[in-house]
Design an enzyme around this catalytic site. Structure first.
Site, PDB file in Angstrom:
ATOM      1  N   PHE A 164       2.947   7.189   1.179  1.00  0.00           N
ATOM      2  CA  PHE A 164       4.074   7.723   0.428  1.00  0.00           C
ATOM      3  C   PHE A 164       3.638   8.716  -0.637  1.00  0.00           C
ATOM      4  CE2 PHE A 164       5.430   3.104   1.018  1.00  0.00           C
ATOM      5  CZ  PHE A 164       6.105   3.351   2.193  1.00  0.00           C
TER       6      PHE A 164
ATOM      7  N   PRO B 186       0.830  -1.213   0.000  1.00  0.00           N
ATOM      8  CA  PRO B 186       0.000   0.000   0.000  1.00  0.00           C
ATOM      9  C   PRO B 186       0.858   1.254   0.000  1.00  0.00           C
ATOM     10  CG  PRO B 186      -0.865  -1.590   1.558  1.00  0.00           C
ATOM     11  CD  PRO B 186       0.429  -2.151   1.071  1.00  0.00           C
ATOM     12  N   CYS B 187       0.459   2.239  -0.826  1.00  0.00           N
ATOM     13  CA  CYS B 187       1.341   3.392  -1.046  1.00  0.00           C
ATOM     14  C   CYS B 187       0.744   4.703  -0.547  1.00  0.00           C
ATOM     15  CB  CYS B 187       1.639   3.535  -2.543  1.00  0.00           C
ATOM     16  SG  CYS B 187       0.181   3.893  -3.551  1.00  0.00           S
ATOM     17  N   GLN B 188      -0.410   4.682   0.112  1.00  0.00           N
ATOM     18  CA  GLN B 188      -1.080   5.938   0.431  1.00  0.00           C
ATOM     19  C   GLN B 188      -0.225   6.859   1.300  1.00  0.00           C
ATOM     20  OE1 GLN B 188      -2.407   2.964   0.411  1.00  0.00           O
ATOM     21  NE2 GLN B 188      -4.431   2.986  -0.501  1.00  0.00           N
TER      22      GLN B 188
ATOM     23  N   ASN C  68       6.036   0.822  -6.324  1.00  0.00           N
ATOM     24  CA  ASN C  68       5.419   1.787  -5.423  1.00  0.00           C
ATOM     25  C   ASN C  68       5.489   3.173  -6.057  1.00  0.00           C
ATOM     26  OD1 ASN C  68       4.591   3.130  -2.817  1.00  0.00           O
ATOM     27  ND2 ASN C  68       4.893   1.038  -2.091  1.00  0.00           N
TER      28      ASN C  68
END
Length: 454
Positions: free
Chosen positions: A103, A99-101, A138
């Site tokens: 970053f 999950p990249c939220q 990512n």
């Protein structure tokens, strides 16, 4: 240690798989999926429909010990550690997009976001399985430091990417990274992503130019895809989705019909699809799909006021040559918009980056937002790929549900993943190791080199 040569059908596991964009690209490039881990039930339902169905052209060889449903990576590591240990040195690749939220520059970039630490679970999996290759995708923000005063240039040990690189290095992996734009791989969308490639050190030492060579092979695959789909130029939004236009006013007569698919409700319509294809990209995406099989075509049910506002925005931006750009603060105030991000598409450019919010982008010709199928096209999902679960969700449910628009917006573009898969295989083939037992000896054949080993 296992044989380092490249098999005919190398295997992979997909962690944080989402709906399956990375899995699809790897499968299309000749890799065999074993299993995938995805926590969101909606996303896994989509994955299951496309990769676990008996009729799937890219069916996974799912192990009997893992139930075919949504799992968190923590639960799999805890409940199936013994089974995972038995796979040690028997899997060629572990892939994943944690999950990249936390970053993402599009979000709040919260350094305390617990999702930021999911890469540590990725490392735990790698430690157990010890595959030959690693792929991690990512947002670029993973390699930008989080500080209380904002974003700063990356310094060694500060970024999550550096922490990942150090952790994998301790597991004896050679790791490299590069920012790749999906548009350079034939995806009709401007989408920059941090791609991390890891190679187990015993194999990395035999690659002619190490991880750099792998990225060079990936770039070459991208050029070939771009040449095939766009004659060497970026694929535009019009080239991607013009066959899905419905028109406005009288121009839409006969071009829509009542929507009767999953989630159908009174007042919803969809494109009356006739498969009038006008580009090589459309032909590839639509290959083998009958018009009646087109999935996730439901049009948004806009009020007349909203449609008129979209019309004004498109005309205003055309006059000022600002299509394809986020509306300025002045524009948003003029049109009475509270949203921070509203991008009117340009037909003759690649699409802006898709997000999980369907109303971030306005169609370049129709006075509406995009359908799920149009978003999927812009992500390079073929038309046979079906999507499950709700179309949208809201409020607190956004924290636990993963509707179709979110699934597509979070996905790795399959064409980008396909180039990654082909690039790794191409670099791997250069090792050219074959082991034959002759008269009690092992003969190891390498490119331009023969060495006898007792």
């Amino acid at each position: 240690m296992d044989n380092l040569g490249s098999p005919e059908k190398p295997t992979f596991i997909d962690l944080f798989s989402g709906c399956g964009g990375l899995s699809l690209g790897l499968s299309q490039s000749g890799w065999q999926g074993l299993f995938a881990i995805e926590r969101a039930e909606g996303a896994f339902e989509t994955f299951k429909s496309n990769f676990l169905d008996e009729a799937s052209s890219h069916r996974f060889e799912w192990p009997s010990w893992l139930p075919k449903n949504a799992h968190s990576i923590d639960d799999v590591l805890t409940d199936h550690e013994e089974e995972l240990r038995k796979l040690r040195n028997r899997v060629d690749l572990i892939a994943g997009g944690p999950p990249c939220q936390g970053f993402s520059f599009a979000g709040k970039r919260n350094s305390a976001d617990p999702r930021n630490k999911m890469f540590q679970r990725y490392v735990s999996f790698v430690k157990l399985i010890n595959p030959k290759f690693l792929v991690l995708e990512n947002v670029p923000g993973m390699n930008v430091a989080h500080t209380k005063s904002g974003n700063v240039s990356a310094k060694k040990g500060q970024t999550y990417y550096e922490k990942l690189r150090i952790a994998l290095g301790e597991l004896d992996y050679t790791v490299g990274e590069m920012i790749l734009d999906a548009a350079d791989f034939g995806v009709p969308q401007r989408r920059a992503r941090l791609v991390v490639i890891g190679v187990r050190s015993d194999l990395a030492r035999r690659l002619p130019t190490g991880v750099t060579g792998v990225f060079n092979c990936i770039a070459l695959e991208g050029k070939q895809q771009l040449q095939s789909l766009g004659q060497g130029k970026h694929v535009t939004a019009r080239q991607a989705i013009s066959d899905l236009e419905v028109g406005n006013g009288a121009a839409s007569n006969g071009r829509t019909l009542e929507y009767l698919g999953d989630g159908s409700r009174q007042g919803y319509f969809q494109k009356n699809y006739q498969a009038v294809l006008s580009s090589e990209y459309q032909r590839r995406m639509n290959e083998g799909v009958r018009p009646s099989e087109m999935d996730s075509m439901r049009l948004a049910r806009h009020s007349q006021d909203v449609r008129e506002r979209f019309k004004e925005i498109l005309e205003h931006c055309r006059r000022h040559r600002r299509l394809g750009m986020n509306l300025s603060a002045e524009d948003r105030e003029w049109f009475g918009l509270r949203k921070f991000r509203t991008v009117p598409m340009s037909a003759d450019m690649v699409s802006p980056t898709l997000t999980t919010l369907p109303d971030d982008i306005i169609h370049y010709a129709d006075w509406r937002i995009l359908t799920v199928r149009e978003c999927a096209r812009l992500q390079s999902f073929p038309d046979w790929f079906v999507f499950r679960s709700k179309y949208t969700t809201g409020g607190d449910r956004r924290k636990v549900e993963c509707p179709r628009y979110t699934q597509v917006g979070n996905a790795v573009p399959p064409l980008l993943a396909e180039a990654i898969g082909r690039g790794i295989r191409s670099a791997w083939s250069a090792v050219g190791v074959k082991v034959l037992k002759l008269s009690g000896k092992k003969t190891i054949y390498r490119k331009k080199e023969i060495m006898m080993v007792r």
